[in-house]
Motif scaffolding. Sequence first.
Motif, short mmCIF file in Angstrom:
data_model
loop_
_atom_site.label_atom_id
_atom_site.label_comp_id
_atom_site.label_asym_id
_atom_site.label_seq_id
_atom_site.Cartn_x
_atom_site.Cartn_y
_atom_site.Cartn_z
N PHE A 410 0.83 -1.20 0.00
CA PHE A 410 0.00 0.00 0.00
C PHE A 410 0.87 1.26 0.00
O PHE A 410 0.60 2.21 -0.74
N ALA A 411 1.92 1.24 0.83
CA ALA A 411 2.80 2.41 0.90
C ALA A 411 3.51 2.63 -0.43
O ALA A 411 3.61 3.76 -0.92
N HIS A 412 4.01 1.54 -1.02
CA HIS A 412 4.70 1.68 -2.31
C HIS A 412 3.74 2.15 -3.40
O HIS A 412 4.12 2.95 -4.27
N ALA A 413 2.51 1.68 -3.35
CA ALA A 413 1.55 2.03 -4.39
C ALA A 413 1.11 3.48 -4.33
O ALA A 413 0.99 4.15 -5.36
N PHE A 414 0.89 3.99 -3.12
CA PHE A 414 0.24 5.30 -3.00
C PHE A 414 1.09 6.39 -2.34
O PHE A 414 0.94 7.57 -2.68
N ALA A 415 1.96 6.04 -1.40
CA ALA A 415 2.56 7.08 -0.55
C ALA A 415 3.70 7.84 -1.21
O ALA A 415 3.83 9.05 -1.01
N GLY A 416 4.56 7.15 -2.00
CA GLY A 416 5.77 7.77 -2.51
C GLY A 416 5.56 9.07 -3.26
O GLY A 416 6.13 10.11 -2.90
N PRO A 417 4.73 9.09 -4.31
CA PRO A 417 4.52 10.35 -5.04
C PRO A 417 3.87 11.43 -4.20
O PRO A 417 4.18 12.62 -4.35
N ILE A 418 2.96 11.05 -3.33
CA ILE A 418 2.28 12.05 -2.49
C ILE A 418 3.27 12.70 -1.53
O ILE A 418 3.27 13.93 -1.35
N LEU A 419 4.14 11.90 -0.94
CA LEU A 419 5.13 12.45 -0.02
C LEU A 419 6.30 13.09 -0.75
O LEU A 419 7.03 13.91 -0.18
N GLY A 420 6.50 12.71 -2.00
CA GLY A 420 7.63 13.24 -2.75
C GLY A 420 8.90 12.44 -2.53
O GLY A 420 10.00 12.97 -2.72
N THR A 421 8.77 11.18 -2.17
CA THR A 421 9.93 10.35 -1.90
C THR A 421 10.22 9.36 -3.03
O THR A 421 11.15 8.57 -2.92
N GLN A 422 9.38 9.38 -4.09
CA GLN A 422 9.61 8.41 -5.15
C GLN A 422 9.04 8.93 -6.46
O GLN A 422 7.93 9.45 -6.52
N ASN A 423 9.82 8.80 -7.51
CA ASN A 423 9.37 9.10 -8.86
C ASN A 423 9.63 7.86 -9.72
O ASN A 423 8.73 7.05 -9.93
N LEU A 424 10.85 7.68 -10.19
CA LEU A 424 11.19 6.45 -10.90
C LEU A 424 11.00 5.27 -9.95
O LEU A 424 11.48 5.27 -8.82
N GLY A 425 10.29 4.25 -10.41
CA GLY A 425 10.02 3.09 -9.58
C GLY A 425 8.70 3.16 -8.86
O GLY A 425 8.27 2.17 -8.26
N GLY A 426 8.02 4.31 -8.91
CA GLY A 426 6.70 4.42 -8.30
C GLY A 426 5.61 3.97 -9.27
O GLY A 426 5.84 3.80 -10.47
N SER A 427 4.40 3.84 -8.75
CA SER A 427 3.28 3.37 -9.58
C SER A 427 2.67 4.52 -10.38
O SER A 427 1.45 4.71 -10.40
N ILE A 428 3.52 5.30 -11.04
CA ILE A 428 3.05 6.46 -11.79
C ILE A 428 3.52 6.40 -13.24
O ILE A 428 3.59 7.42 -13.91
#
Length: 631
Positions: A410-428
Motif C-alpha cells: 500500500f505504501a509503495h503504491a500510494f505514498a511515494g509520489p504524495i510524499l515526494g519520496t519516489q518518482n522512478l520506480g513508483g506506480s506512476i
Amino acid sequence: GGQLTVCYSRSHSQWGYTRQSNSATGNPATTPSPLTTYDKRRHMARDGLAAFSLLWAAQQALILFYTGIASPFDRLQALLVAASALSSGWPPVLCAALAVRIYANCESWPNAWESHFWCAQTDAALLLSLVAQLLSGSGGGLSISLSNAQRSFALRDANRVVRWQLAFFYSSAALFKLNSSFLDHRYSCASPYVAQLLTAYLPDTLSLPLLASLVAAAPCTVALGESVLSLALLAAAAGVGGRGTAVAGVCLALLLHFGIALTPPPNNVGAFSVLMACRLAAFAPPEALARAASLPRSASEAVSAASLTSLAAAAAAAAAAATSSGGDGSGAAAGEVGQMSIMFAAGVDWSVPTFVLLAGVVLRGVAGGVASAAAAPPSAAAASAGSGASGYASQGFGRRAAPALLSVAFAHAFAGPILGTQNLGGSIMYSNLRVVGGSNHLLLPTNLLRLTGAVVRVEACSSAAVNALYPGDFSSVFSPRAVALLRASGHSGRQFNFAMGRVLGAWALPPPPARFVRYTVPSLELRRLLAEARGAGEAFALEYSVLAGPEGDEAWRGSSAGVRRVSVSEDPARGVAECVVVSAEGRPSGAACEDGELARLPPLRAWERVWGVWNPHPIIPGLSEEMHCSE
C-alpha cells in the motif's frame, strides 16, 4: 440434477468425487462412487503450486534471456528457475529461486522500474508462505518437503495477499492518471500508445481525422478502463461479487497488457505484460490453475490449445511487421535500440507469444474457477486439515507476514509520489504526474515533504554523458504515420523516456536530437547529473536556473526568470572548473558562485544516492498549458 462433492484422500494423495441426490429435483439418490484417481501422467502440473511454478519459470526465463545469462549470478538464477519448474515446485528449490529473483529485482534500486518492485513483493508473499509451511514440520523443526495439503495452504495464503497487492498496484496506477496533463490528449502519454497501435494495425485507407478523434479520446478511455479493472480487482480481492469480479478484472487487465505487448517500438513493453500475466494467476483457484496448465485431455481441449498457439504465432508475426515499419533506429531485431531489442531473437519479439500463451492459461484458470465455485463445501476430512500444523502455519502467516506485506504494498503504491519520496520506480508510469514543482492531480497533492530541494531548469548542456540520458527523447523511433497522426490530433508527436536509459543504460535510447530540449529537475537530481558529467571525465558546459518558490504552473516552469541563472564550465584535462552566476533576480551578475551553490556542493551522500531518482520534465515550445509526457 445432482450435487458434485469434491473430496481428498489423505491416505492415497488423490482427488476424487461422489455424486449425491438432489432432493429439490426428486432425482433418486445414487450410491457414492469410489474415489477416482486423478491421472497425473497426462498432466503437466501436479497441483496449483506446480502449475504456478511453470508459469513463473516461463516468465523468469524470458527476463533472464535478456541478460544473456552472462554472469555467475545469472547462471545461478537460471539454474534455480529451471529446477523449480522441473521439480514441480519442490518448496526448497522454489524458495531459493524466489529469493534470488527478489534480490535481483531489488539490488538495482533506485534505478529500477515499478515492475521490479511489484514482482519482488508478490514473490515475497509466496516465499514467506512456503517458509511458514516448511517451518511447521514435526516437532517444530524445518521440513524439506510439504504434503499436498501444505502446498495448497501455502499457495492459497500467498494468493490472498497477492490479490490485494495487485489490486493496490493497478489502483494506484489508475488513480495517479487522474491529472490534468494525462487527460489532455495533446500532452498525454496515452496518445502515443494509441496512435502507434492505430497506425500499425489498421489499414492506411482510414481517414486521418477519424483516427485523430480516436487519439483525442485515448486518455479518458484509458483512465476509465484502468479504473474499472482496478475496482474489479479490489472487489475480487475482498471477495465481493463472487468469481465474476475476478473474471472481469483479469480479462480487462490482460486486454490492457495485450495492447501494451503489441505496441510497436519504442513503447513495446511486452516483458511487463508477461510479468503481470503470470501474477494475475493469483485470481485463479489453485485446482483450476492446475487443470488450465495441463496437457489436452480431449479433442476440444486440443483444438483450444492449437488455437491459442496459432494466436500467439499470429501476434508475434503482426508485432514483427509493425516493428519493421518504424522510424529511424527501430530495427529492433538487429538490436539497434535498447527497449525495442531486449526481448528480440531471430527477428521475433518473444515477449509477445509468451504473453499470449501465459494469458491463455491464466484466463482458462480464472474461468475454470467460476465453474468450480458451484461445488459443494469440502468434506470433513479436507476441512480438518486446517487444524493441524499446516493450519497453524497458515494462521501465523496471516497474523504476521500478510499485514506487513500488505502495508509495504500500500505504501509503495500510494505514498511515494504524495510524499515526494519516489518518482522512478513508483506506480506512476506513463501518468504525466508532476511529483515536484506543484501537483497537477485533480484530487491529490504531491511532494508534501519537499526533501528534494528547489526546482531547477536546465537551460543548456554540452555533456554527451548527460544528454544521452536527459531528458530521454526517443521520438525518432516513431513511424512517420504515427507522428503524422499525433500532430493531426494536436500532440507534439514526441515522447520522452528517461527511465529507459536510467534503468537499462544510455545505450537503450536513440541519439539525442540536435536541438537541445530544456527540462526541469529537482536540485537533488541536478547534483546527480553533474556528478555523472564529471565522472565521464569530459569537458562540458551547463547552464541552469533555480526557480523561485517550491511550485508553480507550466509558465513558471518553462519561462520564469527564477532566483538566479548559473553557468558551469569544466574541463578536467586543462584543470578548468568555473561557476558563474549569470543573473540574479533577473538582473545581470557575473559573480563567482558561492560555496553553497548547487554546482559547488560535494557529491551526493550515500543516502541521497539511494533516496530516489526523479524524471526530467521536458519543456516543449508552443505547448505550455500542461506537462508533456515523460517517463
